[in-house]
Design a protein around this motif. Structure first.
Motif, mmCIF file in Angstrom:
data_model
loop_
_atom_site.group_PDB
_atom_site.id
_atom_site.type_symbol
_atom_site.label_atom_id
_atom_site.label_comp_id
_atom_site.label_asym_id
_atom_site.label_seq_id
_atom_site.Cartn_x
_atom_site.Cartn_y
_atom_site.Cartn_z
ATOM 1 N N VAL A 1 0.822 -1.215 0.000
ATOM 2 C CA VAL A 1 0.000 0.000 0.000
ATOM 3 C C VAL A 1 0.857 1.267 0.000
ATOM 4 O O VAL A 1 0.597 2.220 0.750
ATOM 5 C CB VAL A 1 -1.019 0.021 1.175
ATOM 6 N N GLY A 2 1.876 1.278 -0.839
ATOM 7 C CA GLY A 2 2.719 2.456 -0.976
ATOM 8 C C GLY A 2 3.806 2.603 0.060
ATOM 9 O O GLY A 2 4.541 3.592 0.055
ATOM 10 N N SER B 1 13.107 -5.928 5.634
ATOM 11 C CA SER B 1 13.463 -6.729 6.801
ATOM 12 C C SER B 1 14.968 -6.937 6.804
ATOM 13 O O SER B 1 15.538 -7.471 5.848
ATOM 14 C CB SER B 1 12.739 -8.085 6.745
ATOM 15 N N ASN B 2 15.628 -6.502 7.866
ATOM 16 C CA ASN B 2 17.081 -6.574 7.956
ATOM 17 C C ASN B 2 17.546 -7.906 8.549
ATOM 18 O O ASN B 2 16.769 -8.650 9.156
ATOM 19 C CB ASN B 2 17.609 -5.415 8.802
ATOM 20 N N LYS B 3 18.838 -8.196 8.376
ATOM 21 C CA LYS B 3 19.390 -9.466 8.839
ATOM 22 C C LYS B 3 19.302 -9.627 10.351
ATOM 23 O O LYS B 3 19.221 -10.744 10.866
ATOM 24 C CB LYS B 3 20.846 -9.591 8.389
ATOM 25 N N ASN B 4 19.318 -8.514 11.090
ATOM 26 C CA ASN B 4 19.253 -8.598 12.551
ATOM 27 C C ASN B 4 17.830 -8.750 13.079
ATOM 28 O O ASN B 4 17.608 -8.739 14.287
ATOM 29 C CB ASN B 4 19.908 -7.372 13.184
ATOM 30 N N GLY B 5 16.875 -8.880 12.157
ATOM 31 C CA GLY B 5 15.489 -9.078 12.567
ATOM 32 C C GLY B 5 14.680 -7.814 12.673
ATOM 33 O O GLY B 5 13.473 -7.867 12.909
ATOM 34 N N SER B 6 15.315 -6.661 12.512
ATOM 35 C CA SER B 6 14.576 -5.402 12.564
ATOM 36 C C SER B 6 13.888 -5.132 11.227
ATOM 37 O O SER B 6 14.211 -5.752 10.203
ATOM 38 C CB SER B 6 15.531 -4.243 12.896
ATOM 39 N N ILE B 7 12.938 -4.213 11.254
ATOM 40 C CA ILE B 7 12.180 -3.850 10.057
ATOM 41 C C ILE B 7 12.201 -2.335 9.902
ATOM 42 O O ILE B 7 12.047 -1.600 10.883
ATOM 43 C CB ILE B 7 10.726 -4.350 10.154
ATOM 44 N N ALA B 8 12.416 -1.864 8.688
ATOM 45 C CA ALA B 8 12.413 -0.433 8.398
ATOM 46 C C ALA B 8 11.308 -0.129 7.397
ATOM 47 O O ALA B 8 11.135 -0.844 6.405
ATOM 48 C CB ALA B 8 13.762 0.008 7.839
ATOM 49 N N LEU B 9 10.549 0.935 7.673
ATOM 50 C CA LEU B 9 9.464 1.357 6.799
ATOM 51 C C LEU B 9 9.738 2.768 6.289
ATOM 52 O O LEU B 9 10.238 3.617 7.030
ATOM 53 C CB LEU B 9 8.121 1.352 7.550
ATOM 54 N N ASP B 10 9.404 3.008 5.049
ATOM 55 C CA ASP B 10 9.523 4.364 4.517
ATOM 56 C C ASP B 10 8.531 4.559 3.383
ATOM 57 O O ASP B 10 7.988 3.593 2.838
ATOM 58 C CB ASP B 10 10.948 4.658 4.045
ATOM 59 N N GLN B 11 8.291 5.831 3.033
ATOM 60 C CA GLN B 11 7.418 6.189 1.921
ATOM 61 C C GLN B 11 8.130 7.182 0.997
ATOM 62 O O GLN B 11 7.539 8.156 0.538
ATOM 63 C CB GLN B 11 6.103 6.791 2.446
ATOM 64 N N PHE B 12 9.410 6.921 0.755
ATOM 65 C CA PHE B 12 10.210 7.836 -0.060
ATOM 66 C C PHE B 12 9.603 8.041 -1.452
ATOM 67 O O PHE B 12 9.508 9.172 -1.937
ATOM 68 C CB PHE B 12 11.638 7.303 -0.203
ATOM 69 N N ILE C 1 -2.590 18.432 2.326
ATOM 70 C CA ILE C 1 -2.753 18.028 3.722
ATOM 71 C C ILE C 1 -3.131 16.555 3.796
ATOM 72 O O ILE C 1 -2.623 15.791 4.634
ATOM 73 C CB ILE C 1 -3.822 18.890 4.424
ATOM 74 N N GLY C 2 -4.014 16.124 2.903
ATOM 75 C CA GLY C 2 -4.418 14.715 2.877
ATOM 76 C C GLY C 2 -3.244 13.801 2.579
ATOM 77 O O GLY C 2 -3.089 12.742 3.212
ATOM 78 N N GLN C 3 -2.394 14.205 1.646
ATOM 79 C CA GLN C 3 -1.225 13.400 1.312
ATOM 80 C C GLN C 3 -0.229 13.352 2.462
ATOM 81 O O GLN C 3 0.333 12.298 2.776
ATOM 82 C CB GLN C 3 -0.557 13.967 0.058
ATOM 83 N N LEU C 4 -0.018 14.491 3.107
ATOM 84 C CA LEU C 4 0.899 14.514 4.251
ATOM 85 C C LEU C 4 0.348 13.693 5.423
ATOM 86 O O LEU C 4 1.104 13.032 6.146
ATOM 87 C CB LEU C 4 1.138 15.964 4.704
ATOM 88 N N SER C 5 -0.958 13.727 5.612
ATOM 89 C CA SER C 5 -1.577 12.960 6.696
ATOM 90 C C SER C 5 -1.342 11.464 6.505
ATOM 91 O O SER C 5 -1.126 10.724 7.464
ATOM 92 C CB SER C 5 -3.077 13.259 6.772
ATOM 93 N N TRP C 6 -1.393 11.011 5.248
ATOM 94 C CA TRP C 6 -1.150 9.602 4.943
ATOM 95 C C TRP C 6 0.274 9.211 5.363
ATOM 96 O O TRP C 6 0.500 8.163 5.955
ATOM 97 C CB TRP C 6 -1.356 9.370 3.454
ATOM 98 N N ILE C 7 1.231 10.086 5.086
ATOM 99 C CA ILE C 7 2.618 9.817 5.445
ATOM 100 C C ILE C 7 2.811 9.897 6.962
ATOM 101 O O ILE C 7 3.458 9.033 7.573
ATOM 102 C CB ILE C 7 3.561 10.809 4.736
ATOM 103 N N THR D 1 0.706 9.391 9.293
ATOM 104 C CA THR D 1 0.017 8.307 9.992
ATOM 105 C C THR D 1 0.803 7.005 9.957
ATOM 106 O O THR D 1 0.743 6.217 10.906
ATOM 107 C CB THR D 1 -1.377 8.083 9.377
ATOM 108 N N HIS D 2 1.572 6.791 8.885
ATOM 109 C CA HIS D 2 2.187 5.484 8.695
ATOM 110 C C HIS D 2 3.687 5.432 8.972
ATOM 111 O O HIS D 2 4.171 4.420 9.516
ATOM 112 C CB HIS D 2 1.924 4.985 7.268
ATOM 113 N N THR D 3 4.434 6.465 8.596
ATOM 114 C CA THR D 3 5.892 6.347 8.729
ATOM 115 C C THR D 3 6.596 7.577 9.282
ATOM 116 O O THR D 3 7.784 7.525 9.574
ATOM 117 C CB THR D 3 6.539 6.025 7.357
#
Length: 241
Positions: free
Chosen positions: A75-76, A81-92, A127-133, A135-137
């Motif tokens: 969903v955009g 998922s990194n080797k150490n088990g951590s997870i990184a999220l972004d919406q670049f 504003i709607g587009q920024l709110s989406w970002i 809210t998630h990342t």
């Protein structure tokens, strides 16, 4: 589509989340796994038993176009998922699609001027587009986005210029939401931080916010949920006669 998936998951022993009908979970003495549905996209995580009991059954019943692990987009949102088990999220990639409203030098000089109808329409869209970002990342832009959203009906050129700065910040900052590898859920706790400011908004409104983390015994923290918004007034207080 949703009802067919829902009925199958329920028959397989999964339960519907009471807060989100698109989220299903399975627990057999301990948490086994979760699966989230967005239209025809599935996102899941769980134990090998959860994969065998639930996910493999979904694959046998429904046609799966492609399946990805470790690094993919959902969903955009870019999920790595990194080797150490951590997870990184972004919406670049999504952030780069934001198109700022062009403002002439003469227009920018009159900061107190109210926005035109067309500018207000574009202002609300951004504003709607920024709110989406936010809210998630990007919880770090939640306050700015919320405050600017509250001004959308009477926004001025000054507010628009500030909005454009937030958009530029989102497009240039290399910020990711980091989720560290956690211990077993039995060793984790919910931790909440909250704060509020009195009469810090235009019109003497007050803003409040909170962030909730999942924290384990090693003091690792995983962000779970965050929110900031204008505090609603409870009403007038009348003296006792």
């Amino acid at each position: 589509m949703y009802l067919s998936v829902k009925n199958l998951l329920l028959n397989l022993g999964a339960k519907v989340c009471t807060l989100d009908p698109a989220l299903f979970w399975l627990r057999d003495g301990k948490a086994e796994g979760v699966v989230c549905i967005h239209v025809d996209d599935f996102l899941w995580a769980g134990t090998p038993e959860f994969k065998r009991q639930v996910i493999d059954q979904l694959r046998e019943t429904f046609t799966i176009g492609s399946s990805e692990t470790k690094a993919f987009k959902y969903v955009g949102i870019n999920v790595v998922s990194n080797k150490n088990g951590s997870i990184a999220l972004d919406q670049f990639q999504y952030a780069m699609t934001l198109k700022p409203i062009p403002v002439s030098r003469q227009r920018a000089a009159v900061k107190s001027a109210e926005l035109s109808d067309s500018e207000k329409s574009e202002y609300r869209a951004m504003i709607g587009q920024l709110s989406w970002i936010a809210t998630h990342t990007r919880p770090d832009i939640s306050f700015d986005t919320c405050e600017l959203s509250g001004l959308r009906c009477n926004a001025t050129v000054s507010d628009l210029m500030r909005l454009l700065k937030v958009i530029e910040r989102v497009k240039t900052d290399n910020v990711k939401l980091y989720m560290p590898r956690m211990r077993n859920l039995e060793e984790c706790h919910l931790e909440c931080f909250s704060d509020a400011s009195f009469a810090n908004l235009k019109g003497n409104g007050s803003q409040g916010g909170f962030v909730i983390f999942l924290r384990d015994n090693d003091m690792e923290r995983c962000p779970v949920f965050w929110q900031t918004r204008k505090i609603r007034r409870c009403g007038q207080v009348h003296p006792i006669s």
